[in-house]
Design a protein around this motif. Structure first.
Motif, mmCIF file in Angstrom:
data_model
loop_
_atom_site.group_PDB
_atom_site.id
_atom_site.type_symbol
_atom_site.label_atom_id
_atom_site.label_comp_id
_atom_site.label_asym_id
_atom_site.label_seq_id
_atom_site.Cartn_x
_atom_site.Cartn_y
_atom_site.Cartn_z
ATOM 1 N N HIS A 174 0.954 -1.220 -0.130
ATOM 2 C CA HIS A 174 -0.091 -0.136 0.034
ATOM 3 C C HIS A 174 0.858 1.232 -0.057
ATOM 4 O O HIS A 174 0.489 2.423 -0.643
ATOM 5 N N LYS A 178 0.271 3.605 -4.476
ATOM 6 C CA LYS A 178 -0.670 4.334 -4.306
ATOM 7 C C LYS A 178 -1.291 4.862 -5.915
ATOM 8 O O LYS A 178 -0.407 4.930 -6.887
ATOM 9 N N SER A 179 -2.354 4.981 -6.046
ATOM 10 C CA SER A 179 -2.953 5.313 -7.396
ATOM 11 C C SER A 179 -2.464 6.811 -7.730
ATOM 12 O O SER A 179 -2.428 7.789 -6.955
ATOM 13 N N HIS A 186 -8.045 1.333 -4.141
ATOM 14 C CA HIS A 186 -7.380 0.504 -3.041
ATOM 15 C C HIS A 186 -7.776 1.320 -1.899
ATOM 16 O O HIS A 186 -7.798 2.435 -1.699
ATOM 17 N N VAL A 188 -6.190 2.648 0.438
ATOM 18 C CA VAL A 188 -5.033 3.588 0.775
ATOM 19 C C VAL A 188 -5.529 4.874 0.252
ATOM 20 O O VAL A 188 -4.877 5.996 0.495
ATOM 21 N N GLU A 189 -6.291 5.143 -0.870
ATOM 22 C CA GLU A 189 -6.462 6.085 -1.443
ATOM 23 C C GLU A 189 -7.835 6.560 -0.920
ATOM 24 O O GLU A 189 -8.293 7.890 -1.210
ATOM 25 N N TRP A 193 -8.453 6.454 5.083
ATOM 26 C CA TRP A 193 -7.092 6.277 5.409
ATOM 27 C C TRP A 193 -6.275 7.428 5.418
ATOM 28 O O TRP A 193 -5.354 7.706 6.289
ATOM 29 N N GLU A 194 -6.564 8.586 4.592
ATOM 30 C CA GLU A 194 -5.843 9.821 4.902
ATOM 31 C C GLU A 194 -5.979 10.435 6.363
ATOM 32 O O GLU A 194 -5.071 11.145 6.931
#
Length: 280
Positions: A174, A178-179, A186, A188-189, A193-194
């Motif tokens: 992850h 990242k995209s 995912h 993670v984006e 998550w942020e």
């Protein structure tokens, strides 16, 4: 019900509890001994692992597995070292079993009989006995628990994950994938998550820290629509892993198994106590 959870430690905090990994003892001869003289592909251990995986994958009964062992022993050369019984095969594989804990529960879901409540005979809240009760005669069967929770400790399971080079690389996927197109492929984006990264920047700096999802749902273990009995597994999903692996069956971690005649509802918090303690 589905809840996302991330767990962090203070950057400079010392662990409050020393966690000791249980030693694994495996006979070297079982690992290196060929299945029979001249067999280069399978050893005694690898053959049993393959056969037992086949048993689990296809739901083969113990009797059926025992019969397969007998058939293969007759097919192979006389010097083969294949176990003669299911018991012998399980004893060989026992070293890989991380086991589980049985924790007695109040029949009304008030508490777990553990720690300071471990030796109590009755629930301190509702007064019900921890042992099975005959509702007709009011006879208490001491030693026969009324309800039991099965907990599969997660710390050793996390440690076993870190022993695999491939898995350790996947746990940081992850962080490096990242995209770049602004789309969410995912977790993670995701904004959640942020938000975790902004709130606990020290936690976010270490990509190996575990990002976990907690999931549960009930099912009828007896496959009968006429009974309302349900069983509730609590499963952890590891979001660190690549998108095609984090929801795969082999990477879902069973942590709790709650047997009940009905759904747990808000009382599920009582059952989560050992899991939350280990996560902390």
């Amino acid at each position: 019900m589905f809840r996302d959870a991330c767990f962090q430690d203070d950057c400079n905090a010392e662990p409050e509890v020393e966690i000791r990994d249980e030693g694994l003892t495996l006979n070297v001869e079982d690992v290196e001994t060929p299945l029979y003289e001249g067999c280069a592909k399978y050893t005694k251990l690898s053959a049993i692992v393959v056969l037992y995986k086949h048993k689990a994958t296809h739901g083969l009964s113990d009797k059926g597995f025992y019969e397969i062992l007998g058939i293969l022993r007759e097919m192979f050369p006389l010097d083969n070292v294949l176990p003669e019984s299911l018991y012998s095969a399980k004893k060989l594989l026992k070293v890989f079993d991380l086991g589980y804990q049985k924790i007695h529960v109040c029949i009304n879901d008030c508490c777990l009989f553990r720690k300071e409540l471990k030796h109590l005979e009755k629930c301190p809240k509702c007064g019900e006995s921890r042992w099975k009760l005959n509702t007709k005669t009011n006879h208490i069967y001491k030693g026969v628990h009324a309800k039991v929770l099965r907990y599969f400790p997660i710390i050793l399971r996390f440690r076993r994950m870190s022993r695999s080079v491939e898995m350790t690389n996947d746990l940081t996927w992850h962080f490096t994938h990242k995209s770049q197109d602004g789309k969410i492929w995912h977790p993670v984006e995701s904004p959640a998550w942020e938000s975790i990264d902004d709130r606990w920047p020290c936690f976010a700096l270490e990509p190996r820290n575990m990002r976990l999802g907690l999931s549960t749902d009930g099912f009828n273990p007896f496959r009968k629509l006429s009974t309302k009995h349900s069983c509730w597994p609590i499963v952890l999903v590891t979001y660190n892993l690549p998108l095609w692996k984090c929801m795969s069956q082999e990477n879902l971690i069973l942590t709790l198994l709650i047997p009940r005649p009905k759904q747990p509802g808000n009382d599920i918090d009582v059952y989560l106590q050992p899991l939350i303690e280990d996560l902390n």
